[in-house]
Scaffold this motif. Structure first.
Motif, PDB file in Angstrom:
ATOM      1  N   GLY A  65       4.735  -7.803   0.337  1.00 36.20           N
ATOM      2  CA  GLY A  65       4.510  -6.438   1.078  1.00 36.20           C
ATOM      3  C   GLY A  65       5.812  -5.584   0.873  1.00 36.20           C
ATOM      4  O   GLY A  65       5.604  -4.152   0.611  1.00 36.20           O
ATOM      5  N   VAL A  66       7.182  -6.052   1.282  1.00 35.28           N
ATOM      6  CA  VAL A  66       8.158  -5.478   0.912  1.00 35.28           C
ATOM      7  C   VAL A  66       8.565  -4.829  -0.553  1.00 35.28           C
ATOM      8  O   VAL A  66       8.785  -3.711  -0.878  1.00 35.28           O
ATOM      9  CB  VAL A  66       9.563  -6.201   1.512  1.00 35.28           C
ATOM     10  N   GLY A  67       7.989  -5.924  -1.227  1.00 33.87           N
ATOM     11  CA  GLY A  67       8.336  -5.557  -2.802  1.00 33.87           C
ATOM     12  C   GLY A  67       7.314  -4.312  -3.168  1.00 33.87           C
ATOM     13  O   GLY A  67       7.668  -3.296  -3.871  1.00 33.87           O
ATOM     14  N   LEU A  68       6.154  -4.261  -2.607  1.00 31.41           N
ATOM     15  CA  LEU A  68       5.400  -3.196  -2.987  1.00 31.41           C
ATOM     16  C   LEU A  68       5.801  -1.717  -2.507  1.00 31.41           C
ATOM     17  O   LEU A  68       5.813  -0.872  -3.058  1.00 31.41           O
ATOM     18  CB  LEU A  68       3.876  -3.434  -2.337  1.00 31.41           C
ATOM     19  N   ILE A  69       6.205  -1.814  -1.322  1.00 35.15           N
ATOM     20  CA  ILE A  69       6.511  -0.649  -0.791  1.00 35.15           C
ATOM     21  C   ILE A  69       7.981  -0.215  -1.305  1.00 35.15           C
ATOM     22  O   ILE A  69       7.883   0.930  -1.590  1.00 35.15           O
ATOM     23  CB  ILE A  69       6.966  -0.911   1.019  1.00 35.15           C
TER      24      ILE A  69
END
Length: 170
Positions: free
Chosen positions: A72-76
């Protein structure tokens, strides 16, 4: 009491077979959903995620929470770097060639993802690939990002469920 899956994993061949079969099942599931929805529910960083789930389910990087938060952090962060550097709507690095902006976006997105996950104490190294996939523009359109998020949740829940069922733990 030891489960059948735990007994199987006591030998090198058994552990290898367990990891391979479980990875096959989980990624085939994600691929099937992707085919049905005609969306990218399979992408490179899912491979290392399922390998962690089934090869070393006892490590912190294999925790379901770490996988969800990490990706999720990677996507954002990947999307943030893509937009901040004006790459949205531009050809991806593989399509149009690597530009200086792509290189900065990729390096910065991995650095920021690493920073965030380290501060959160939630390691999940495959998230570094997720953030690069997005920041390089390979998958960057909102429907693609939603498909990636869905696949991450599906793969994580399936991996957790299989390990819980067969090993008695996640």
């Amino acid at each position: 009491m030891t489960t059948a899956g735990a007994r199987l994993r006591q030998t090198r061949a058994g552990a290898a077979g367990y990891a391979a079969l479980c990875a096959l099942i989980v990624l085939a599931l994600a691929g099937g959903v992707g085919l049905a929805l005609r969306q990218p529910w399979l992408f490179p960083s899912l491979g290392p995620t399922v390998m962690l789930f089934f090869e070393s389910p006892e490590t912190p990087s294999s925790r379901p929470r770490n996988a969800i938060v990490g990706h999720g952090v990677g996507l954002i962060v990947g999307a943030g770097c893509l937009y901040a550097l004006g790459l949205a709507g531009q050809p991806s690095a593989p399509e149009g060639g690597l530009t200086a902006a792509h290189a900065v976006a990729a390096a910065l997105s991995v650095a920021l993802t690493t920073l965030a996950l380290t501060l959160l104490r939630m390691p999940h190294p495959p998230a570094g690939a997720t953030t690069m996939i997005v920041s390089l523009g390979i998958l960057s359109q909102p429907p693609q990002l939603l498909a990636m998020a869905g696949a991450i949740v599906l793969v994580t829940l399936a991996g957790w469920g299989i390990n819980r069922l067969l090993l008695g733990r996640a």
